[in-house]
Design an enzyme around this catalytic site. Structure first.
Site, mmCIF file in Angstrom:
data_model
loop_
_atom_site.group_PDB
_atom_site.id
_atom_site.type_symbol
_atom_site.label_atom_id
_atom_site.label_comp_id
_atom_site.label_asym_id
_atom_site.label_seq_id
_atom_site.Cartn_x
_atom_site.Cartn_y
_atom_site.Cartn_z
ATOM 1 N N LYS A 60 0.797 -1.135 0.092
ATOM 2 C CA LYS A 60 -0.206 0.095 0.049
ATOM 3 C C LYS A 60 0.919 1.074 0.121
ATOM 4 C CE LYS A 60 -2.252 -0.816 3.865
ATOM 5 N NZ LYS A 60 -1.860 -1.875 4.319
ATOM 6 N N ARG A 73 -9.545 1.622 9.313
ATOM 7 C CA ARG A 73 -9.296 0.215 9.601
ATOM 8 C C ARG A 73 -10.310 -0.613 10.432
ATOM 9 N NH1 ARG A 73 -3.145 1.007 9.156
ATOM 10 N NH2 ARG A 73 -2.218 -1.017 9.032
ATOM 11 N N ARG A 95 10.968 -6.871 5.195
ATOM 12 C CA ARG A 95 10.954 -5.463 5.262
ATOM 13 C C ARG A 95 11.381 -5.249 6.995
ATOM 14 N NH1 ARG A 95 5.221 -2.472 4.683
ATOM 15 N NH2 ARG A 95 4.836 -3.010 6.708
ATOM 16 N N ARG A 143 11.799 -2.754 12.059
ATOM 17 C CA ARG A 143 10.662 -2.450 12.561
ATOM 18 C C ARG A 143 10.358 -3.341 13.679
ATOM 19 N NH1 ARG A 143 6.060 -0.317 8.356
ATOM 20 N NH2 ARG A 143 4.676 -1.740 10.013
ATOM 21 N N ARG A 185 -0.973 -9.342 13.096
ATOM 22 C CA ARG A 185 -1.608 -8.153 12.283
ATOM 23 C C ARG A 185 -2.188 -8.567 11.329
ATOM 24 N NH1 ARG A 185 3.117 -5.126 10.062
ATOM 25 N NH2 ARG A 185 1.869 -3.541 9.850
HETATM 26 P P1 AMP Z 1 0.972 0.451 9.069
HETATM 27 O O1 AMP Z 1 2.441 1.199 8.525
HETATM 28 O O2 AMP Z 1 -0.195 1.050 8.164
HETATM 29 O O3 AMP Z 1 0.950 -0.977 8.889
HETATM 30 O O4 AMP Z 1 0.449 0.809 10.479
HETATM 31 C C1 AMP Z 1 1.490 0.584 11.613
HETATM 32 C C2 AMP Z 1 0.739 0.517 12.899
HETATM 33 O O5 AMP Z 1 0.215 1.791 13.061
HETATM 34 C C3 AMP Z 1 -0.443 -0.520 12.752
HETATM 35 O O6 AMP Z 1 -0.198 -1.837 13.120
HETATM 36 C C4 AMP Z 1 -1.257 -0.120 13.972
HETATM 37 O O7 AMP Z 1 -0.669 -0.237 15.111
HETATM 38 C C5 AMP Z 1 -1.078 1.544 13.729
HETATM 39 N N1 AMP Z 1 -1.998 2.140 12.858
HETATM 40 C C6 AMP Z 1 -1.849 2.645 11.728
HETATM 41 N N2 AMP Z 1 -3.018 3.183 11.178
HETATM 42 C C7 AMP Z 1 -3.874 2.644 11.944
HETATM 43 C C8 AMP Z 1 -5.342 3.125 12.045
HETATM 44 N N3 AMP Z 1 -6.105 3.372 11.103
HETATM 45 N N4 AMP Z 1 -6.145 2.447 13.342
HETATM 46 C C9 AMP Z 1 -5.444 2.180 14.346
HETATM 47 N N5 AMP Z 1 -4.046 2.021 14.011
HETATM 48 C C10 AMP Z 1 -3.469 2.258 13.235
#
Ligand code: AMP
Length: 191
Positions: A13, A88, A127, A133, A144
């Site tokens: 994404k 989400r 990654r 990370r 996740r």
């Molecule tokens: P991502 O980089 O989009 O995978 O986001 C990394 C982490 O940030 C996720 O695993 C969540 O812990 C948090 N996060 C990102 N976007 C959201 C969201 N819309 N709602 C809740 N937690 C989020």
């Protein structure tokens, strides 16, 4: 254009969001990136978010919603944006609907990247090695995926029923996936 890009963690994404946003000259707004920036700056928001992120859990809706509300009110998002990683949860869908309708706006399209689950897990583990990370250990990666399946995958149906969901095959070369996304958006009339 007001767009969302969705797909399981590791679907690509973030990479695609940058290309699409650049194409339409709109900001790509990644909630994950904003959280990570806050974590590295040690802000109050970062401290709050980190414990959820490290466990592969979602940051609470109230925290996330407020952050997005503030971000899309910034001048660079006045003519459109591409949301990556938001909404989400169903509560976030409702909140986004409120934010948009209050401003007299609507979503133009939701791009849903579909990928092979095993391929996704492999991408995430790679990654993790490159970026270091803390939320990408194998256990957390699997958790996740489960959280996504439980809380976020149902959102696709919501947008499908609204007739704005475009399901795009996310497998293959990055440039090829970008082309598929842009082709899908070609058919979308700008609101
Ligand atoms: P991502 O980089 O989009 O995978 O986001 C990394 C982490 O940030 C996720 O695993 C969540 O812990 C948090 N996060 C990102 N976007 C959201 C969201 N819309 N709602 C809740 N937690 C989020």
């Amino acid at each position: 254009m007001r767009l969302i890009i969705m797909g399981p963690p590791g679907a690509g994404k973030g990479t695609q969001a940058k290309f699409i946003a650049e194409h339409f000259d709109i900001p790509a707004i990644s909630t994950g990136d904003i959280f990570r920036a806050n974590v590295s700056e040690g802000t109050e928001l970062g401290v709050e978010a980190k414990r959820f992120m490290d466990a592969g859990e979602y940051v609470p809706d109230e925290v996330t919603n407020l952050m997005v509300r503030n971000r899309i009110a910034e001048p660079d998002a006045a003519n459109g944006f591409l949301l990556d990683g938001y909404p989400r949860t169903l509560a976030q869908v409702e909140e986004l609907d409120d934010m948009l309708s209050a401003a007299g706006h609507a979503l133009d399209a939701v791009l849903c990247l579909t990928v092979d689950k095993d391929e996704v897990v492999t991408r995430l583990i790679q990654r993790a090695q490159v970026e270091g990370r803390a939320d990408d250990t194998e256990d957390v990666v699997r958790h996740r995926q489960d959280v996504y399946a439980e809380q976020t995958a149902p959102l696709i149906e919501v947008y499908r029923q609204r007739g704005i969901c475009h399901e795009i095959d996310g497998m293959g070369e990055v440039a090829e996936v970008t082309r598929r996304l842009l082709d899908a958006l070609d058919a979308v009339p700008e609101s």
